[in-house]
Scaffold this motif. Structure first.
Motif, short mmCIF file in Angstrom:
data_model
loop_
_atom_site.label_atom_id
_atom_site.label_comp_id
_atom_site.label_asym_id
_atom_site.label_seq_id
_atom_site.Cartn_x
_atom_site.Cartn_y
_atom_site.Cartn_z
N GLU A 155 0.88 -8.34 -10.66
CA GLU A 155 2.08 -8.27 -11.49
C GLU A 155 3.32 -8.11 -10.64
N ARG A 156 3.25 -7.28 -9.60
CA ARG A 156 4.39 -7.08 -8.71
C ARG A 156 4.47 -8.15 -7.62
N ARG A 157 3.48 -9.04 -7.58
CA ARG A 157 3.41 -10.12 -6.59
C ARG A 157 3.35 -9.58 -5.17
N THR A 158 2.62 -8.49 -5.01
CA THR A 158 2.44 -7.90 -3.67
C THR A 158 1.05 -8.17 -3.11
N LEU A 159 0.18 -8.80 -3.90
CA LEU A 159 -1.15 -9.08 -3.39
C LEU A 159 -1.10 -10.09 -2.24
N SER A 160 -0.21 -11.07 -2.34
CA SER A 160 -0.07 -12.04 -1.24
C SER A 160 0.43 -11.38 0.03
N LEU A 161 1.31 -10.38 -0.12
CA LEU A 161 1.79 -9.65 1.05
C LEU A 161 0.67 -8.83 1.69
N LEU A 162 -0.20 -8.25 0.87
CA LEU A 162 -1.33 -7.50 1.41
C LEU A 162 -2.29 -8.41 2.16
N LEU A 163 -2.44 -9.64 1.67
CA LEU A 163 -3.33 -10.58 2.35
C LEU A 163 -2.76 -11.06 3.68
N LEU A 164 -1.44 -10.91 3.88
CA LEU A 164 -0.82 -11.30 5.14
C LEU A 164 -0.84 -10.19 6.19
N THR A 165 -1.23 -8.99 5.80
CA THR A 165 -1.26 -7.88 6.74
C THR A 165 -2.55 -7.91 7.56
N ARG A 166 -2.72 -6.88 8.39
CA ARG A 166 -3.91 -6.79 9.23
C ARG A 166 -5.08 -6.12 8.52
N LEU A 167 -4.92 -5.86 7.24
CA LEU A 167 -6.02 -5.28 6.47
C LEU A 167 -7.18 -6.27 6.38
N SER A 168 -8.37 -5.76 6.55
CA SER A 168 -9.54 -6.60 6.36
C SER A 168 -9.81 -6.78 4.87
N ASN A 169 -10.60 -7.79 4.56
CA ASN A 169 -10.92 -8.03 3.15
C ASN A 169 -11.65 -6.85 2.53
N LEU A 170 -12.56 -6.23 3.28
CA LEU A 170 -13.32 -5.11 2.75
C LEU A 170 -12.43 -3.90 2.51
N GLU A 171 -11.45 -3.67 3.40
CA GLU A 171 -10.53 -2.56 3.19
C GLU A 171 -9.70 -2.77 1.92
N LEU A 172 -9.27 -4.00 1.68
CA LEU A 172 -8.47 -4.29 0.50
C LEU A 172 -9.29 -4.10 -0.78
N VAL A 173 -10.48 -4.68 -0.82
CA VAL A 173 -11.30 -4.60 -2.02
C VAL A 173 -11.79 -3.18 -2.25
N ALA A 174 -12.25 -2.52 -1.19
CA ALA A 174 -12.73 -1.14 -1.34
C ALA A 174 -11.60 -0.19 -1.72
N GLY A 175 -10.41 -0.43 -1.20
CA GLY A 175 -9.28 0.42 -1.57
C GLY A 175 -8.95 0.32 -3.04
N LYS A 176 -8.94 -0.90 -3.58
CA LYS A 176 -8.67 -1.06 -5.01
C LYS A 176 -9.82 -0.53 -5.86
N LEU A 177 -11.04 -0.68 -5.35
CA LEU A 177 -12.19 -0.14 -6.07
C LEU A 177 -12.09 1.38 -6.20
N PHE A 178 -11.78 2.07 -5.11
CA PHE A 178 -11.70 3.52 -5.14
C PHE A 178 -10.45 4.01 -5.89
N SER A 179 -9.40 3.21 -5.90
CA SER A 179 -8.21 3.63 -6.64
C SER A 179 -8.47 3.66 -8.14
N GLY A 180 -9.23 2.69 -8.64
CA GLY A 180 -9.57 2.72 -10.05
C GLY A 180 -10.72 3.65 -10.36
N LEU A 181 -11.56 3.91 -9.36
CA LEU A 181 -12.74 4.74 -9.56
C LEU A 181 -12.43 6.23 -9.53
N LEU A 182 -11.31 6.60 -8.89
CA LEU A 182 -11.04 8.02 -8.68
C LEU A 182 -10.87 8.77 -9.99
N ASN A 183 -10.01 8.28 -10.88
CA ASN A 183 -9.80 8.97 -12.15
C ASN A 183 -11.05 8.96 -13.01
N ALA A 184 -11.83 7.88 -12.93
CA ALA A 184 -13.08 7.84 -13.68
C ALA A 184 -14.07 8.88 -13.17
#
Length: 574
Positions: A89-118
Motif C-alpha cells: 500500500e505504501r509502495r515500499t516493498l520494491s524499495l525493500l527488494l532493492l536493499t541488501r536484505l535477503s529474501n528469507l530475512e524479508l519473508v521471515a520478518g513479515k511473518l514474525f511481525s504478523g505472528l507476534l500479536n497472535a
C-alpha cells in the motif's frame, strides 16, 4: 538474529494502543463467555457438589478451546496478510527488494511481525484455561495438548497468509484463499471420515486442525496414543517452513517481474504488447450511462487471478454439498439443526467474501489514485455507491446464488419444507445486502485500506463468531429461556458498543446507535426462536434487525456521500 525487518516490527508492534485493546477484549470475551455459562447453570439448577462443578468446567473448556483456536488462527492469517499489504500500500516493498536484505530475512520478518500479536493473544488465553482446572473435570494435560495444537495451527495460518500475501497483488485474494483453504481442508477430512470411516480418524487428527483439536480435548483416560497430536504438530511445522521457504524463493519473481501495462495490450499480439508498439488503433467500447457499474462488471478491475478464488470457492461448495447429502432425512427439528451446522461454514465464508469485495471496491479506487478523478466528474455519490453495490453483487454472484440453489435442492429433495426454504432465501438476501453495505460504509469512513479491511471483516467475523458461541452455550446449558436473557444482556451491551465503534466512523447517527444495539438483541431472539422451531420469528428478527442496520448505513451515504481521504489529518491518524 531475524534481520532488521523482524526487529523493527517486533519493537514497534507492542507499542500500538490497538494491540493492548485487542488483548483486553479477547480476555474479556473469554471471561464473559464463562460467566454467562455460569449464570445460566446457576439459574436453571442448584449446584450441590463438586461433580456438577467438574461437569461445568469440562463444558466450558470444550466451549472456550475452539473459540480461542478460531480467533487466534484467523487473527494470525489477517495480521500476516495486512503486514505485507501495508508495504504494498505504501509502495515500499520494491524499495525493500532493492536493499541488501535477503529474501528469507524479508519473508521471515513479515511473518514474525504478523505472528507476534497472535502469539501474545494465544498466551493470554493459556492462564485463563489453566484456571479452569480448579473447577475439576479437566487436567493440565488437556490444557497443554489443546494449547499446543492451537499454537501449531496459528503458526501454519500465519505462514500460509504470508506466502499468499507476497504471491497475490490484491489484499482480498490472499485473505479469501487462506480462509477457503483452511476451511476446505477441514471439511474435506470431515467428508472423508464421515461416521463410519474410523480408519481415517487417526489421519484426521494428524493433518486436520479441527480433528486434532477435538482429539487433544479428550480426557487423559481416553487418550490411547499421543502420536496423532505429535504428527499434527510436526505437519504444521514442516508445512510452515515449506511455504515460508517457497515464498522466500519466489518473492522477487512475484513482485518485480511486472511489466507496465500498455493500452490495448489485450487486443494486440504478445510481441506488440511486450515492445509497446501498436499497429492498429485500440478498440473503443461504449460505457453507457453507468460508468461505475460498467467498470465493475465489464472489466478485470480486480485482476484476472480472482478466478482462483472463485475456483477455490467452487471446491469448497462441492465439499459442503457432499456433506449435506450425507445428512439423513430425519424430519422435524433435528434435520434443520444438522443442515444448519453443515451450511453455516459456507454461509460465513460467502458473507465474508461479499463484505471483502465491497471493501475492496472502494479502497481499490483510493489505492489506485483514481478516486480524485471520480470526485471531480459529474458523478454523484448515489451513482458511486449504487454502482459499487451492484458491482459487488455481480462479482460475488457465485457466493450469493450457490447457497440459494443448495437450499432449493434440499427443499426439492424433501429435507426442508418449501416454507422454510423461502424464509431462508429472504433472510439470506438481507444478510448479503447487510454484508455489502457494511463493506462500502466502513471503507468510506476509513482512510487506510488495511484499517478498513480489518474493521469490516472483523465486525462480520466476530458477529458470526458471537452467534456460534451463543448457540453453543444455549445447547450446552439448555434450560428455560427466561433464565438465558439476563446473562446475555451483558454480551448484548458489549456487542452493541463494539458494533457501534466499528460502523459509526465519522458519522454520529442515532439510527446507527439504535441498529448497533438492536442487532445483538434480535440475534439472541432469533437463536432462541430457531432452537424452539419458530422459523417465521427467526425470519422477522433477521429482516428487521439487519435490514434496519443496512438502511441506517446506506441512506446517509446516498444523501450526502463522504469519503475519508488518506492525506487528511484524520485519515493519517488511523
Amino acid at each position: 538474529m531475524l534481520g532488521p525487518i523482524a526487529e523493527r516490527e517486533i519493537v514497534a508492534v507492542p507499542r500500538r494502543v490497538s494491540s493492548y485493546a485487542l488483548r483486553s477484549a479477547f480476555l474479556a470475551a473469554l471471561l464473559l463467555v464463562t460467566t454467562t455459562a455460569w449464570q445460566m447453570l446457576t439459574g436453571t439448577q442448584l449446584v450441590r457438589g463438586v461433580g456438577e462443578l467438574a461437569r461445568f468446567g469440562a463444558a466450558v473448556f470444550q466451549l472456550l478451546v475452539p473459540l480461542q483456536w478460531l480467533i487466534t488462527s484467523a487473527y494470525a492469517t489477517v495480521a500476516c496478510v495486512l503486514a505485507v499489504a501495508h508495504e504494498k500500500e505504501r509502495r515500499t516493498l520494491s524499495l525493500l527488494l532493492l536493499t541488501r536484505l535477503s529474501n528469507l530475512e524479508l519473508v521471515a520478518g513479515k511473518l514474525f511481525s504478523g505472528l507476534l500479536n497472535a502469539l501474545v493473544l494465544w498466551a493470554v488465553g493459556v492462564p485463563f484455561l489453566a484456571l479452569l482446572t480448579l473447577l475439576g473435570g479437566i487436567s493440565f494435560g488437556q490444557v497443554a495438548r489443546t494449547e499446543l495444537v492451537s499454537l501449531a495451527s496459528l503458526l501454519l495460518c500465519a505462514g500460509l497468509g504470508t506466502m499468499l500475501a507476497f504471491w497475490r497483488e490484491r489484499t482480498l485474494q490472499p485473505l479469501a484463499l487462506a480462509a477457503v483453504a483452511m476451511l476446505g481442508w477441514t471439511l474435506g477430512w470431515s467428508w472423508l471420515m464421515g461416521d463410519s470411516a474410523s480408519s481415517l480418524a487417526a489421519w484426521g487428527a494428524r493433518v486436520s486442525p479441527w480433528h486434532a483439536l477435538w482429539h487433544a480435548m479428550l480426557p487423559d483416560y481416553a487418550q490411547t496414543s499421543l502420536q496423532p497430536l505429535g504428527a499434527y504438530v510436526g505437519f504444521c511445522v514442516v508445512a510452515t517452513a515449506g511455504v515460508t521457504l517457497w515464498a522466500a524463493w519466489r518473492v522477487r519473481a512475484w513482485n518485480t517481474n511486472q511489466e507496465p501495462r500498455v493500452a490495448g495490450a489485450d487486443d494486440e499480439s504478445p510481441a506488440a504488447a511486450a515492445t509497446g508498439a501498436s499497429n492498429a488503433p485500440a478498440r473503443s467500447r461504449s460505457i453507457g450511462a453507468a460508468p461505475i457499474l460498467w467498470r465493475e462488471t465489464r472489466t478485470w478491475a480486480y485482476g484476472r487471478k480472482v478466478v482462483l478464488v472463485r475456483l477455490a470457492y467452487l471446491i469448497l461448495f462441492g465439499l459442503v454439498f457432499a456433506a449435506v447429502r450425507q445428512v439423513p432425512a430425519l424430519g422435524g427439528e433435528a434435520i434443520v439443526v444438522q443442515l444448519t451446522l453443515a451450511l453455516a461454514p459456507l454461509a460465513v465464508i460467502s458473507l465474508l467474501w461479499i463484505n471483502a469485495q465491497a471493501v475492496m471496491s472502494m479502497t481499490s479506487e483510493r489505492d489506485g489514485e483514481t478516486i480524485d478523478l471520480l470526485l471531480v466528474t459529474d458523478l454523484t455519490g448515489r451513482e458511486l455507491i449504487v454502482g459499487k453495490l451492484l458491482g459487488t453483487a455481480y462479482n460475488a454472484k457465485e457466493m450469493i446464488t450457490l447457497p440459494t440453489l443448495l437450499v432449493g435442492y434440499l427443499a426439492w429433495q424433501g429435507q426442508l419444507r418449501w416454507e422454510t426454504a423461502a424464509c431462508i432465501w429472504l433472510g439470506w438476501l438481507v444478510l448479503c445486502v447487510f454484508a455489502a453495505v457494511l463493506g462500502v460504509h466502513v471503507a468510506s469512513h476509513h482512510a487506510r485500506s488495511r484499517t478498513a479491511i480489518a474493521v469490516s471483516l472483523g465486525t462480520l467475523f466476530f458477529l458470526a463468531l458471537g452467534v456460534a458461541a451463543t448457540m453453543r452455550i444455549m445447547v450446552a446449558f439448555a434450560g428455560s429461556f427466561s433464565f438465558q436473557l439476563q446473562p446475555f444482556l451483558a454480551a448484548m451491551v458489549g456487542g452493541g458498543i463494539g458494533i457501534y465503534w466499528a460502523i459509526s466512523g465519522r458519522l454520529q447517527s442515532p439510527a446507527l446507535l439504535a441498529a448497533s444495539f438492536f442487532c445483538p438483541l434480535a440475534t439472541f431472539y432469533a437463536l432462541a426462536s430457531f432452537l424452539m422451531g419458530h422459523t417465521l420469528a427467526v425470519l422477522c428478527s433477521v429482516v428487521l434487525a439487519y435490514g434496519f442496520a443496512a438502511t441506517a448505513m446506506l441512506l446517509p451515504a446516498l444523501e450526502e456521500f463522504q469519503l475519508a481521504r488518506g492525506q487528511s489529518p484524520e485519515g493519517s491518524s488511523q
